[in-house]
Scaffold this motif. Structure first.
Motif, mmCIF file in Angstrom:
data_model
loop_
_atom_site.group_PDB
_atom_site.id
_atom_site.type_symbol
_atom_site.label_atom_id
_atom_site.label_comp_id
_atom_site.label_asym_id
_atom_site.label_seq_id
_atom_site.Cartn_x
_atom_site.Cartn_y
_atom_site.Cartn_z
ATOM 1 N N PRO A 49 -3.210 1.247 8.434
ATOM 2 C CA PRO A 49 -3.887 2.523 8.406
ATOM 3 C C PRO A 49 -4.273 2.527 9.952
ATOM 4 O O PRO A 49 -4.978 1.683 10.527
ATOM 5 C CB PRO A 49 -4.970 2.322 7.617
ATOM 6 N N TYR A 86 -0.335 5.952 10.028
ATOM 7 C CA TYR A 86 -0.211 4.615 10.337
ATOM 8 C C TYR A 86 -0.098 4.216 11.790
ATOM 9 O O TYR A 86 0.521 4.991 12.410
ATOM 10 C CB TYR A 86 0.758 3.890 9.477
ATOM 11 N N THR A 132 1.762 8.858 5.775
ATOM 12 C CA THR A 132 0.685 8.178 4.602
ATOM 13 C C THR A 132 1.312 8.766 3.361
ATOM 14 O O THR A 132 1.044 8.134 2.194
ATOM 15 C CB THR A 132 -0.447 8.330 5.052
ATOM 16 N N THR A 139 3.404 3.598 1.584
ATOM 17 C CA THR A 139 2.465 2.764 1.818
ATOM 18 C C THR A 139 2.686 1.582 2.807
ATOM 19 O O THR A 139 3.897 1.483 3.273
ATOM 20 C CB THR A 139 2.091 1.854 0.568
#
Length: 124
Positions: A36, A45, A65, A69
């Motif tokens: 993140p 990210y 995002t 993931t």
């Protein structure tokens, strides 16, 4: 009742020559890590992408995002521009631009090869 019509042709984009196209280095890399990026203005990210021995590891900020993931990204092949000048994005220096397409909701889906190819392979 309103008649339905087919949309007209899109306005043509300026043509480019083969030499102009070849200036853009689109290369295949493998995402090594995704974490993140809380300091980004929009959810993003920080990606570490391996482009093989010639180009090595590059860093990129990616606003992906909504569809991915970090765990889904590690190990994936991606297509990225590797010859833009480095760009400061928040607290990181981005050294490549990972490519993708907006879907109907405006979320970015990655542009990926559909087969394994050697890292650093150039799109032609």
């Amino acid at each position: 009742m309103t008649a339905m019509t087919e949309p007209g042709p899109r306005a043509p984009h300026p043509s480019l020559t083969w030499d102009e196209f070849m200036k853009v280095e689109l290369r295949v890399g493998r995402i090594v890590s995704a974490e993140p990026f809380p300091k980004a203005r929009k959810p993003a990210y920080i990606l570490q992408v391996d482009f093989g021995p010639e180009l090595g590891l590059r860093k990129s900020s990616a606003q992906i995002t909504a569809l991915y993931t970090p765990e889904q990204l590690a190990g994936r092949l991606v297509v990225a521009v590797v010859n833009f000048p480095p760009k400061q994005i928040g607290s990181i220096m981005s050294t490549c631009l990972v490519t993708g397409f907006h879907n109907e909701q405006g979320d970015v889906a990655l542009c990926v090869p559909d087969r394994n190819v050697p890292l650093g392979t150039r799109l032609l």
